[in-house]
Scaffold this active site. Structure first.
Site, PDB file in Angstrom:
ATOM      1  N   CYS A 109     -22.396  -2.857  -6.474  1.00  0.00           N
ATOM      2  CA  CYS A 109     -21.239  -3.638  -6.048  1.00  0.00           C
ATOM      3  C   CYS A 109     -21.620  -4.618  -4.929  1.00  0.00           C
ATOM      4  CB  CYS A 109     -20.096  -2.713  -5.639  1.00  0.00           C
ATOM      5  SG  CYS A 109     -18.484  -3.525  -5.574  1.00  0.00           S
ATOM      6  N   HIS A 220     -19.510   1.041 -10.221  1.00  0.00           N
ATOM      7  CA  HIS A 220     -19.872   2.156  -9.336  1.00  0.00           C
ATOM      8  C   HIS A 220     -20.233   3.417 -10.117  1.00  0.00           C
ATOM      9  CE1 HIS A 220     -18.618   0.541  -5.345  1.00  0.00           C
ATOM     10  NE2 HIS A 220     -17.870  -0.241  -6.106  1.00  0.00           N
ATOM     11  N   GLU A 222     -21.746   6.004  -9.034  1.00  0.00           N
ATOM     12  CA  GLU A 222     -21.663   7.192  -8.174  1.00  0.00           C
ATOM     13  C   GLU A 222     -20.261   7.779  -8.092  1.00  0.00           C
ATOM     14  OE1 GLU A 222     -19.965   4.144  -5.686  1.00  0.00           O
ATOM     15  OE2 GLU A 222     -21.715   4.116  -7.008  1.00  0.00           O
TER      16      GLU A 222
END
Length: 297
Positions: A109, A220, A222
């Protein structure tokens, strides 16, 4: 080779005013989800602090096995500690790789945006867009299977990435296909996937460098496994079985890239002093989009 790699993750200034109730006069943070992303794939983490001298960042680049620029809400220019940190680290990592040491760099990002900015000679080719709290499938580009990032992706994960909303986006800036070309970045980076924002604007969502081990995702990976709805407006993070496999695939990929680097800290004591185990995560789920963060003074 065979060792437990250490990934350096860059801290950044908090995007909200420091809170006294946290009991820490902190000046920077790292979201715990990035730490877990690395650790769940068998890696270790060394926090990289902001507002340090160039020698500090060079020592980090000479000692760790991979570098991760996380997402966030801070300037990517050298007007911020994060921006200065990514600049010094990026320059050192490029030099390290050109000199023959394989040192992977991952940007998520804001970190992806920083890599684009720095790779374009610190010229900002990003465009305002609107893709906040949106989960999407990836739109794959021709030839994506020949990339390092996707050549080994299992068929069931590839199908999920293509057909299911398993990649979540939280960003207000985008790199468009047109600007990737106009900036000259398309000569160095392979465009792997695109997506569209809430207004239909197409944006670049995944890239890898043609010859340096640099990887960038506007989404993202994660968050799927390690960030949950905190009641703070972010409630579209996917947590399905396949969404978790997506997190695991990309975490495994990057940690395995770090395993190709054999650098070490000068001593075991120095290594221990740099690891994230010296710090405790703090619950911030009541007032941020994260569940936990590591706070640094």
């Amino acid at each position: 080779p065979g060792s437990i790699p250490v990934t350096g993750i860059l801290a950044q200034e908090p995007y909200y005013p420091p809170r006294k109730d946290l009991g820490n006069n902190y000046t920077s943070y790292i979201a715990a989800s990035y730490v877990k992303f690395v650790e769940s794939s068998g890696g270790r983490v060394a926090p990289i602090f902001i507002n340090q001298d160039p020698e500090y960042y060079q020592t980090i680049v000479d000692s760790v096995n991979g570098i991760l620029f996380p997402g966030g809400s801070i300037s990517i220019t050298n007007s911020s500690g994060y921006g200065m940190g990514v600049q010094l680290l990026y320059e050192a990592v490029v030099k390290k790789n050109l000199q023959g040491t394989y040192l992977p760099l991952w940007g998520t990002c804001l970190g992806f945006e920083a890599i684009m900015y720095l790779s374009a000679g610190m010229t900002n080719w990003l465009t305002i867009c609107d893709s906040m709290n949106e989960a999407k499938p990836l739109g794959f580009e021709p030839g994506f299977r020949q990339s390092r990032l996707f050549t080994g992706v299992p068929g069931n994960i590839l199908e999920a990435l293509w057909q299911e909303k398993v990649t979540v986006n939280f960003h207000r800036w985008c790199m468009t296909r047109e600007n990737l070309t106009a900036s000259g970045l398309a000569e160095d980076f392979l465009l792997l996937t695109t997506n569209r924002d809430a207004d239909g604007l197409e944006f670049v969502s995944t890239v890898e460098h043609n010859y340096l081990p640099f990887y960038g995702v506007q989404w993202h990976p994660e968050k799927n496994a390690f960030e949950w709805d905190t009641g703070h407006k972010y409630n579209n993070i996917p947590h399905s079985h396949t969404a978790i496999k997506v997190t695991q695939y990309f975490g495994n990929f990057f940690v395995n890239q770090a395993r190709l680097n054999s650098q070490k800290f000068f001593s075991t004591e120095e290594e221990k002093a740099h690891l994230i185990y010296n710090y405790e995560p703090t619950d911030v789920s009541g007032f941020t989009g994260f569940n936990q963060v590591y706070l640094f003074s």
